[in-house]
Design an enzyme around this catalytic site. Structure first.
Site, PDB file in Angstrom:
ATOM      1  N   ASN A 198     -11.255  -2.345   4.295  1.00  0.00           N
ATOM      2  CA  ASN A 198     -12.319  -2.954   3.983  1.00  0.00           C
ATOM      3  C   ASN A 198     -12.058  -4.323   4.355  1.00  0.00           C
ATOM      4  O   ASN A 198     -13.287  -4.850   5.009  1.00  0.00           O
ATOM      5  CB  ASN A 198     -12.890  -2.931   2.760  1.00  0.00           C
ATOM      6  CG  ASN A 198     -14.165  -3.610   2.294  1.00  0.00           C
ATOM      7  OD1 ASN A 198     -13.905  -4.624   2.163  1.00  0.00           O
ATOM      8  ND2 ASN A 198     -15.285  -2.796   2.328  1.00  0.00           N
TER       9      ASN A 198
ATOM     10  N   SER B 200       0.790  -1.272  -0.030  1.00  0.00           N
ATOM     11  CA  SER B 200       0.114  -0.044   0.028  1.00  0.00           C
ATOM     12  C   SER B 200       0.855   1.196  -0.248  1.00  0.00           C
ATOM     13  O   SER B 200       1.753   1.339   0.518  1.00  0.00           O
ATOM     14  CB  SER B 200      -0.919   0.068   1.438  1.00  0.00           C
ATOM     15  OG  SER B 200      -2.104  -0.967   0.975  1.00  0.00           O
TER      16      SER B 200
ATOM     17  N   ASP C 143     -13.496  -1.021  -4.606  1.00  0.00           N
ATOM     18  CA  ASP C 143     -13.234  -2.361  -5.086  1.00  0.00           C
ATOM     19  C   ASP C 143     -14.292  -3.022  -5.649  1.00  0.00           C
ATOM     20  O   ASP C 143     -15.655  -2.784  -5.180  1.00  0.00           O
ATOM     21  CB  ASP C 143     -12.443  -3.415  -4.156  1.00  0.00           C
ATOM     22  CG  ASP C 143     -11.204  -2.719  -3.963  1.00  0.00           C
ATOM     23  OD1 ASP C 143     -10.249  -2.363  -4.944  1.00  0.00           O
ATOM     24  OD2 ASP C 143     -10.689  -2.811  -2.912  1.00  0.00           O
TER      25      ASP C 143
END
Length: 301
Positions: A75, A16, A277
């Site tokens: 998430n 990330s 996503d």
């Protein structure tokens, strides 16, 4: 001096934030050790790892789970925590492209500042959304632009940042396609053509903090926006209202505040975008879970 709580799990997505996860791992662990007696660190290697790590932490009675990554990683973590009766406190260091949840909670988007803020962070209740059998923390979107941004891959995000979403969105915008939706909510039903259906839990969508200005992370509602037109003229008229936090007053926007909603479309194979996503295909049922998580936020946020 305040007694330290027992256990915290730090979940790191090393890919990330242009691969900055590894750089900030030790710094975050050091801060967490000032609050917790035992800090366990786990790094993700593939999709789903963060969900498994968080779920195991809930089963093992950890006091906190702190994630380091983008909205996709966050998430995954909330999907690991949400199903359990015993849910550890949730904290995170934003390393993503947009970082909508951080914007909504007043968490610094500069990693060093977010890490420092963890030391004296306080707990705040946060709503979650449920979509079919999974969970979301920020936004669900359906429409041609939502499908277009699903095409943005990790390499594009690393190279172009948030511009990667912009490029794909412009391509879809130029097509100007509308879909025929049916939207059932607490107060009734809406049916008609729209470019996008956007369902938010927080004020920030796609990095625009004025998108749903009335939304609070713990208000117990979903904020649904139907963009009935999306062309150059409608966007030009919509933009000033969007920037002033009054998007719902636009002629080409229908705004609905609800705790439950079902969305379907005449067209087949329409995949919704969940927290940035790809998610399930329409039709989908969504509901809000009020104050389902306790999240660590800066003391003065």
């Amino acid at each position: 001096m305040k007694k330290k709580m027992a256990k915290a799990l730090l979940i790191v997505n090393p890919s990330s934030g242009k691969e900055k996860g590894a750089k900030y791992k030790d710094m975050t662990k050091e801060v967490l050790e000032k609050r917790y007696e035992d800090v366990v660190v786990k790094e993700t290697e593939k999709g789903g790892d963060a969900t498994d790590f968080a779920s195991d932490a809930a089963k093992q009675d950890f006091d906190a789970v702190v994630a380091m990554g983008g909205d996709g990683t966050l998430n995954e973590v909330i999907n690991g925590l949400a199903p359990h009766d015993n849910r550890p406190a949730f904290g995170f260091i934003p390393l993503g492209t947009v970082n909508d949840l951080a914007r909504s909670l007043g968490i610094p988007r500069k990693p060093e500042k977010a890490i420092k803020a963890l030391e004296k962070a306080v707990l705040k209740p946060m709503d979650l959304g449920k979509i079919e059998d999974s969970y979301f923390m920020n936004v669900v979107a359906a429409g041609m632009i939502a499908q277009a941004v699903d095409k943005v891959d990790v390499e594009q995000k690393t190279k172009f940042g948030s511009l990667a979403y912009f490029f794909e969105g412009v391509k879809a915008f130029n097509k100007g396609e509308l879909l025929h939706f049916q939207v059932e909510h607490e107060a009734g039903k809406w049916e008609g053509e729209a470019a996008m259906v956007i369902i938010g839990l927080t004020n920030s969508v796609a990095g625009i903090e004025t998108f749903a200005s009335d939304a609070k992370v713990d208000d117990g509602y979903m904020h649904l926006f139907l963009l009935t037109k999306l062309n150059l003229l409608s966007t030009a008229n919509m933009l000033p209202k969007l920037l002033s936090g009054k998007l719902e007053n636009s002629d080409d926007v229908i705004y609905i505040k609800t705790k439950k909603v079902q969305v379907q479309a005449d067209e087949s194979d329409i995949v919704v975008n969940v927290d940035g996503d790809p998610g399930p295909s329409l039709p989908v049922h969504l509901e809000v879970l009020p104050s389902h998580l306790q999240v660590l936020v800066p003391k003065n946020s």
